[in-house]
Design a protein around this motif. Structure first.
Motif, mmCIF file in Angstrom:
data_model
loop_
_atom_site.group_PDB
_atom_site.id
_atom_site.type_symbol
_atom_site.label_atom_id
_atom_site.label_comp_id
_atom_site.label_asym_id
_atom_site.label_seq_id
_atom_site.Cartn_x
_atom_site.Cartn_y
_atom_site.Cartn_z
ATOM 1 N N LYS A 76 -10.562 19.826 -8.363
ATOM 2 C CA LYS A 76 -9.586 19.134 -7.523
ATOM 3 C C LYS A 76 -9.702 17.624 -7.655
ATOM 4 N N ASN A 77 -10.939 17.116 -7.682
ATOM 5 C CA ASN A 77 -11.153 15.675 -7.813
ATOM 6 C C ASN A 77 -10.697 15.149 -9.170
ATOM 7 N N TYR A 78 -10.827 15.974 -10.215
ATOM 8 C CA TYR A 78 -10.369 15.536 -11.539
ATOM 9 C C TYR A 78 -8.853 15.561 -11.632
ATOM 10 N N LEU A 79 -8.256 16.624 -11.126
ATOM 11 C CA LEU A 79 -6.811 16.779 -11.271
ATOM 12 C C LEU A 79 -6.038 15.955 -10.242
ATOM 13 N N ASP A 100 -1.638 13.542 -15.308
ATOM 14 C CA ASP A 100 -0.334 13.744 -14.690
ATOM 15 C C ASP A 100 0.390 14.932 -15.325
ATOM 16 N N LYS A 101 0.244 15.096 -16.627
ATOM 17 C CA LYS A 101 0.843 16.259 -17.284
ATOM 18 C C LYS A 101 0.232 17.550 -16.759
ATOM 19 N N PHE A 102 -1.085 17.553 -16.603
ATOM 20 C CA PHE A 102 -1.758 18.729 -16.046
ATOM 21 C C PHE A 102 -1.306 18.987 -14.618
ATOM 22 N N ARG A 103 -1.147 17.919 -13.843
ATOM 23 C CA ARG A 103 -0.736 18.084 -12.452
ATOM 24 C C ARG A 103 0.615 18.778 -12.361
ATOM 25 N N PHE A 104 1.573 18.302 -13.116
ATOM 26 C CA PHE A 104 2.897 18.914 -13.073
ATOM 27 C C PHE A 104 2.854 20.346 -13.583
ATOM 28 N N THR A 105 2.053 20.592 -14.610
ATOM 29 C CA THR A 105 1.950 21.943 -15.151
ATOM 30 C C THR A 105 1.370 22.899 -14.122
ATOM 31 N N ILE A 137 0.826 -1.204 0.000
ATOM 32 C CA ILE A 137 0.000 0.000 0.000
ATOM 33 C C ILE A 137 0.863 1.257 0.000
ATOM 34 N N CYS A 138 1.948 1.238 0.751
ATOM 35 C CA CYS A 138 2.833 2.415 0.804
ATOM 36 C C CYS A 138 3.387 2.746 -0.578
ATOM 37 N N GLY A 139 3.631 1.745 -1.380
ATOM 38 C CA GLY A 139 4.161 1.977 -2.721
ATOM 39 C C GLY A 139 3.113 2.451 -3.709
ATOM 40 N N LEU A 140 1.829 2.358 -3.338
ATOM 41 C CA LEU A 140 0.752 2.781 -4.231
ATOM 42 C C LEU A 140 0.419 4.264 -4.107
ATOM 43 N N LYS A 141 0.810 4.890 -3.014
ATOM 44 C CA LYS A 141 0.429 6.286 -2.788
ATOM 45 C C LYS A 141 1.119 7.209 -3.788
ATOM 46 N N PRO A 142 0.362 8.038 -4.494
ATOM 47 C CA PRO A 142 0.972 8.990 -5.427
ATOM 48 C C PRO A 142 1.573 10.170 -4.671
ATOM 49 N N TRP A 143 2.378 10.958 -5.350
ATOM 50 C CA TRP A 143 3.036 12.093 -4.699
ATOM 51 C C TRP A 143 2.046 13.170 -4.259
ATOM 52 N N TYR A 144 0.866 13.171 -4.853
ATOM 53 C CA TYR A 144 -0.118 14.211 -4.542
ATOM 54 C C TYR A 144 -1.195 13.708 -3.577
ATOM 55 N N SER A 145 -0.944 12.606 -2.877
ATOM 56 C CA SER A 145 -1.986 11.996 -2.039
ATOM 57 C C SER A 145 -2.513 12.963 -0.973
ATOM 58 N N SER A 146 -1.635 13.792 -0.408
ATOM 59 C CA SER A 146 -2.084 14.751 0.609
ATOM 60 C C SER A 146 -2.993 15.813 -0.001
ATOM 61 N N ILE A 147 -2.738 16.195 -1.262
ATOM 62 C CA ILE A 147 -3.573 17.192 -1.934
ATOM 63 C C ILE A 147 -4.944 16.600 -2.248
ATOM 64 N N ARG A 165 -6.685 14.616 -0.614
ATOM 65 C CA ARG A 165 -7.545 14.546 0.568
ATOM 66 C C ARG A 165 -7.774 15.912 1.198
ATOM 67 N N LEU A 166 -7.289 16.954 0.560
ATOM 68 C CA LEU A 166 -7.494 18.309 1.064
ATOM 69 C C LEU A 166 -8.953 18.725 0.871
ATOM 70 N N ASP A 167 -9.564 19.219 1.930
ATOM 71 C CA ASP A 167 -10.948 19.678 1.851
ATOM 72 C C ASP A 167 -10.946 21.119 1.345
ATOM 73 N N VAL A 168 -11.526 21.345 0.163
ATOM 74 C CA VAL A 168 -11.513 22.690 -0.426
ATOM 75 C C VAL A 168 -12.380 23.651 0.372
ATOM 76 N N PHE A 169 -13.136 23.144 1.337
ATOM 77 C CA PHE A 169 -13.930 24.025 2.203
ATOM 78 C C PHE A 169 -13.046 25.079 2.857
ATOM 79 N N TRP A 170 -11.865 24.641 3.298
ATOM 80 C CA TRP A 170 -10.970 25.567 3.990
ATOM 81 C C TRP A 170 -10.361 26.583 3.036
ATOM 82 N N LEU A 171 -10.322 26.272 1.758
ATOM 83 C CA LEU A 171 -9.781 27.205 0.774
ATOM 84 C C LEU A 171 -10.811 28.243 0.333
ATOM 85 N N VAL A 172 -12.083 27.947 0.543
ATOM 86 C CA VAL A 172 -13.155 28.839 0.075
ATOM 87 C C VAL A 172 -13.749 29.655 1.214
#
Length: 201
Positions: free
Chosen positions: A155-158, A177-182, A82-92, A94-101
């Motif tokens: 956020k859910n799409y990207l 992934d290209k969009f994410r890095f961009t 499971i640890c090897g399956l986590k992508p680099w953006y896993s913390s993002i 799970r970020l709740d956009v409520f706090w950003l808005v």
């Protein structure tokens, strides 16, 4: 081993070999939502079920029954897997956009209220002024709601909770992934450039 694949159009498909799952070619419009793997020993004493889901609340579910050695091995080996399956953006993801808005809006209202000079001679608002104030507040709340929905959808799409890079899902993942890095790299580069210009201008 058998695998049950569920798609975004609620259709399910079952394959009876891992090769059939890996070589599966799904439609571009039918993204994979979940994959459930089922396996058992020849005597059916040892059974393992592993489900990969794109749900926010239960991404991976593991169920194992049988002798102690089998259950312990499943638990230990799968934890490392499971640890090897986590992508680099896993913390993002799970970020709740409520706090950003809403959090910045509430903070701004609190600061504005503290900066407001109290006046004991304040006059009560007329009906027209009250209705106008309520209408403006309703428009602000509606705008925040739709902005929250739009930002959450983006956020859910990207940064999806789970991506199944199988069949057309591979091309979908590579495009995202290209969009994410961009987006991420472009965001930090723009901030760094702004700070640099601010320090030396």
């Amino acid at each position: 081993m058998t695998a049950i694949v569920q798609f975004s159009d609620k259709v399910e498909r079952e394959v009876d070999a891992i090769e059939g799952l890996i070589g599966f070619e799904n439609s571009r419009k039918r993204s994979i939502l979940s994959i459930e793997l089922k396996s058992h020993s020849d005597d059916r004493n040892n059974i393992a079920n592993i489900e990969f889901d794109s749900s926010e609340y239960r991404t991976i579910t593991v169920k194992a029954s049988g002798n102690d050695e089998f259950v312990t091995r499943i638990s230990d080996e799968f934890s490392e897997f499971i640890c090897g399956l986590k992508p680099w953006y896993s913390s993002i993801s799970r970020l709740d956009v409520f706090w950003l808005v809403y959090a910045p809006v509430v903070l701004a209202l609190m600061v504005t209220d503290m900066m407001h000079v109290s006046n004991s001679e304040d006059v009560a608002l007329t009906f027209k002024q009250s209705a106008t104030a309520i209408g403006i507040l309703a428009l602000i709340v509606a705008a925040l709601y739709f902005f929250h929905k739009l930002l959450n959808k983006w956020k859910n799409y990207l940064f999806p909770i789970a991506s199944f890079a199988i069949g057309q899902g591979t091309k979908r993942y590579e495009t995202q992934d290209k969009f994410r890095f961009t987006v991420v790299i472009g965001f930090f580069v723009s901030i760094a450039a702004s700070l640099f210009m601010g320090l030396f201008s």
